[in-house]
Design an enzyme around this catalytic site. Structure first.
Site, mmCIF file in Angstrom:
data_model
loop_
_atom_site.group_PDB
_atom_site.id
_atom_site.type_symbol
_atom_site.label_atom_id
_atom_site.label_comp_id
_atom_site.label_asym_id
_atom_site.label_seq_id
_atom_site.Cartn_x
_atom_site.Cartn_y
_atom_site.Cartn_z
ATOM 1 N N ASP A 67 -13.059 1.491 -1.734
ATOM 2 C CA ASP A 67 -11.735 0.953 -1.846
ATOM 3 C C ASP A 67 -11.766 0.451 -3.088
ATOM 4 O O ASP A 67 -12.697 -0.013 -3.824
ATOM 5 C CB ASP A 67 -11.519 0.048 -0.655
ATOM 6 C CG ASP A 67 -9.952 -0.162 -0.494
ATOM 7 O OD1 ASP A 67 -9.189 0.235 -1.713
ATOM 8 O OD2 ASP A 67 -9.352 -0.830 0.221
HETATM 9 C C1 BGC Z 1 -6.065 0.012 -0.785
HETATM 10 C C2 BGC Z 1 -6.175 1.330 -0.572
HETATM 11 C C3 BGC Z 1 -5.850 2.201 -1.362
HETATM 12 C C4 BGC Z 1 -6.265 1.755 -3.022
HETATM 13 C C5 BGC Z 1 -6.041 2.738 -3.773
HETATM 14 C C6 BGC Z 1 -6.447 -0.361 -2.211
HETATM 15 O O1 BGC Z 1 -5.987 -1.672 -2.760
HETATM 16 O O2 BGC Z 1 -6.706 -1.101 -0.124
HETATM 17 O O3 BGC Z 1 -5.984 1.529 0.676
HETATM 18 O O4 BGC Z 1 -6.074 3.479 -0.926
HETATM 19 O O5 BGC Z 1 -5.902 0.665 -3.181
HETATM 20 O O6 BGC Z 1 -4.542 2.563 -4.217
#
Ligand code: BGC
Length: 743
Positions: free
Chosen positions: A270
């Protein structure tokens, strides 16, 4: 002449040399570029041609959403995008802010809670196909979604991006979405693996959970995504398990995902979820994104070299501290992902904002909206000429596609509830509006602005009085409220602060109910909310966040053009303490330890164990018609451990219009040696039935559906004895049951 002949000879020599070169080049087409060869051969071939530096280069981001390919070999960059409800607008290379494109608006599909509420694999496939086509058109290789974290607490700010509280329902619903997205040559990235069931302290809390609960409740949907859906990538979660962050976690990523489940795709961190170079190397991470270096936040060049899987990895490889075998495994996985997506030549073109996608969004919303209560047949609302409808509430006109965190979108259009109702009401019907309350008037996310002016100068009291005055004179009143996508509501990076409706909505609803009993309350949310006024309101609808077509779909149900057929994918408790985690004080937003002490008793499993009557139960949802169930029958009363029994029931449409019923099969173990839930969802069928028609619904029960995860045996265990198959319209509306025993 002589000169001409000489020139001709030279030209002939050059042409022949060129054609020889072409032939030689043709003969030399490298294996990795030959799409007719098996992907594993191509991956091995590409791997064998890469330098150490090139290998490390493909394991981390090069911009907010892309990672590098191998330019020397013609292997393209990999482009990711959020997910999971539509394709995120383009951001600047190094920043979250908008790139300012004018061709990156999308269709917003209903939130995944709504998809789960359809209980329809067909709708899930339609969703995956449509969003996959949008991703493809926008030339994305990896769609960051879908999410299948289990709904453990109604306070989790991201529940709206997930598929509810039941592992079986989430498992069934996630698979078609994945398969259809990937048919476009776009990978899904299933998130957030695993135990990411709250947003409070999401980077810091360590999930403490027993193996049985992990395996029975929190892993099945991910396992189905990998083994049945064939997901090509998966996203590690922010939080920790057994003291290790889940983006580099030996137990979950290496032992379970890669070894036990045989996952051959890439684990993507993530954004900012990777914290340690050595753990990242050894504990299963393959592709690192969003690590917060100065380079990223300041926009300076090459912050990406400071990533854990960048220069520090290279150093360790060069001085022998890191093994090349482990490196090659990561590179293979990322190449595989690339070859399945970016590198694939025969991909469909995809499409963006097509009429088919708007239709799909509407259909999914139509099937996911849940009619919770309808006493005195308040709904559907009649379109009698001359009648007056009053709509009250901020959510009737607030755009909900902007906000909520990474799933925020820039849409080509969003039909608001009030507009949808106005358009569908037809000639001769007056639709008036009153604000009722003021919630959150802001409307922007990462530079996308709704442009709506929701300012209001009247006091709360004036707003209620004005609404009630008009309500008293209306033929029907529709209150449209609930939550929104602001912080501490349905929003990433924060949890809700309570179960109650915000902004004084309860007082508005109570007052409206007194002013006019012909009141329907529509809740727009991705979470359960408390309804202290439930007995005073005759009709209640859960309308979720339905994206671009939300107003149209809501109007479809309100006026009865569509007969509602959604059922709740989560329990609506009366109060927070009726939820297991909250009852036990096991949810603590300020603690760095999340004790999953309610164990397997999540959602309806807890309510039934404690004999608590929910406000609205898991699986509940009404229709404008009614369904009668016959006594269930079982094909035989004794089942061999390796055999099956078939449980059947006849379901009759006893009303006067066609409707869809979701027939649910739950199974209880009557003689278990360990504590088990009273019953658990093991199958369901959504069937369309005409008035007066009877449909036979049969479920095949096998041993896997009867097992529990035994910590003692370290695996799934079948116990002999008597089981009960419960069939019903909801977890609290079991219409018939039969017993059978396992020999
Ligand atoms: C989120 C993810 C997301 C990623 C990219 C993160 O803060 O938890 O779900 O895909 O950002 O935007």
């Amino acid at each position: 002449m002589k000169r001409t002949a000489a020139i001709c000879a030279i030209v002939a020599t050059i042409l022949s040399a060129l054609s020889c070169g072409q032939a030689a080049r043709k003969a030399e087409t490298p294996v990795y570029l030959d799409e007719s060869r098996p992907i594993e051969e191509r991956v091995e071939d590409a791997l064998s041609r890469m330098t150490l530096e090139e290998k490390v280069k493909i394991l981390h981001a090069q911009s907010k959403f892309s990672s590098a390919g191998v330019p020397r070999l013609g292997i393209p960059d990999l482009w990711t995008t959020d997910g999971p409800h539509g394709i995120r607008p383009e951001v600047l290379w190094d920043e979250w802010n908008q790139a300012g494109w004018t061709n990156d608006s999308c269709v917003a599909f209903p939130a995944l809670t709504c998809l789960a509420a359809t209980w329809s694999e067909e709708m899930s496939a339609l969703y995956g196909k449509s969003i996959g086509e949008e991703a493809r058109y926008r030339e994305k290789d990896v769609l960051l979604g879908p999410g299948v974290n289990i709904y453990r607490t109604p306070l989790n700010g991201r529940n709206f991006e997930y598929m509810g509280e039941d592992p079986y329902l989430a498992s069934k619903m996630v698979v078609p979405y994945i398969q259809e997205v990937q048919k476009n040559g776009v990978a899904v990235c299933v998130k957030h693996f695993a135990l990411n069931n709250q947003e409070s302290l999401r980077h810091e809390y360590d999930a403490v959970i027993d193996d049985r609960t992990l395996n029975e409740i929190y892993l099945p949907a991910f396992k189905a995504a990998v083994q049945e859906g064939g997901a090509w990538s998966i996203m590690g979660a922010y939080n920790l398990y057994k003291g290790q962050h889940l983006c580099h976690n030996q137990y979950i990523l290496n032992d379970i995902l890669k070894k036990e489940w045989g996952f051959d795709g890439a684990v993507i961190s993530d954004w900012g979820g990777c914290h340690d170079t050595d753990e990242a190397i050894t504990n299963g991470l393959d592709l690192e994104f969003g690590t917060w270096t100065d380079g990223l936040t300041m926009g300076a060049t090459n912050g990406y070299d400071a990533y854990h899987l960048a220069d520090s990895y290279l150093e360790r490889l060069r001085d022998g501290r890191a093994s090349e075998d482990v490196l090659n495994d990561k590179v293979r996985r990322v190449l595989r992902l690339n070859f399945r997506t970016a590198m694939r030549k025969d991909k469909p073109n995809g499409s963006l904002c097509s009429p088919e996608h708007y239709d799909a969004a509407r259909k999914i919303a139509d099937e996911g909206i849940v009619l919770l209560k309808n006493e005195g047949n308040i709904l559907p609302i009649s379109r009698k000429a001359g009648s007056r409808i009053l709509v009250v509430g901020e959510n009737a006109l607030k755009m909900m596609t902007v906000g909520g965190g990474s799933s925020s979108l820039k849409v080509q259009r969003e039909i608001l509830p009030l507009d949808g109702i106005r358009a569908a009401a037809g000639e001769g019907v007056t639709v008036d509006y009153e604000r009722g309350y003021v919630g959150d008037v802001s409307g922007s996310y990462n530079g996308v602005v709704t442009g709506q002016d929701l300012s209001e100068s009247r006091s709360a009291e004036e707003l209620i009085n004005d609404a009630c005055k008009k309500a008293a004179e209306a033929d029907a009143v529709i209150f449209i409220g609930g939550l929104n996508k602001s912080r501490h509501q349905d929003c990433e990076d924060s949890d809700r602060l309570g179960l109650g409706l915000p902004y004084g909505q309860n007082a508005v609803i109570e007052a409206l109910a007194k002013a006019n009993p012909n009141l329907a309350v529509v809740i727009i949310s991705g979470n359960a909310v408390a309804m202290p006024w439930v007995d005073n309101v005759n009709a209640i609808v859960e309308a979720w966040y339905c994206g671009s077509q939300s107003g149209i779909a809501l109007a479809d149900v309100i006026f009865g053009d569509v007969n509602p057929s959604g059922k709740l994918p989560m329990t609506f408790p009366v109060k927070l303490e009726d939820n297991g985690a909250h009852h036990l004080g096991a949810y603590n937003p300020e603690s760095r330890t999340a004790n999953y002490s309610e164990g397997i008793f999540v959602g309806y499993r807890w309510a039934q164990k404690q004999d608590i009557r929910p406000l609205f139960a898991f699986g509940h949802g009404l229709s404008y018609t009614s369904f009668g169930y016959s006594e269930a029958s079982v094909s035989k009363t004794k089942m061999a451990a390796d055999g099956t029994v078939t449980v059947s029931v006849n379901v009759t449409n006893t009303g006067d219009r066609e409707g869809k019923e979701i027939v649910q099969l739950y199974i209880g173990d009557d003689e278990a040696s360990v504590e088990r839930p009273v019953m658990e969802l093991k199958s369901f069928r959504k069937v369309s039935i005409k008035p007066g028609e009877t449909v036979k619904v049969s479920f095949e029960v096998n041993a896997d559906m009867l097992k529990y995860y035994s910590e003692e045996n370290g695996g799934w265990t079948l116990e002999k004895g008597v089981f009960t198959a419960y069939i019903g319209a909801a977890s609290d509306d079991i219409r018939t049951s039969v017993k059978f025993s396992v020999r």
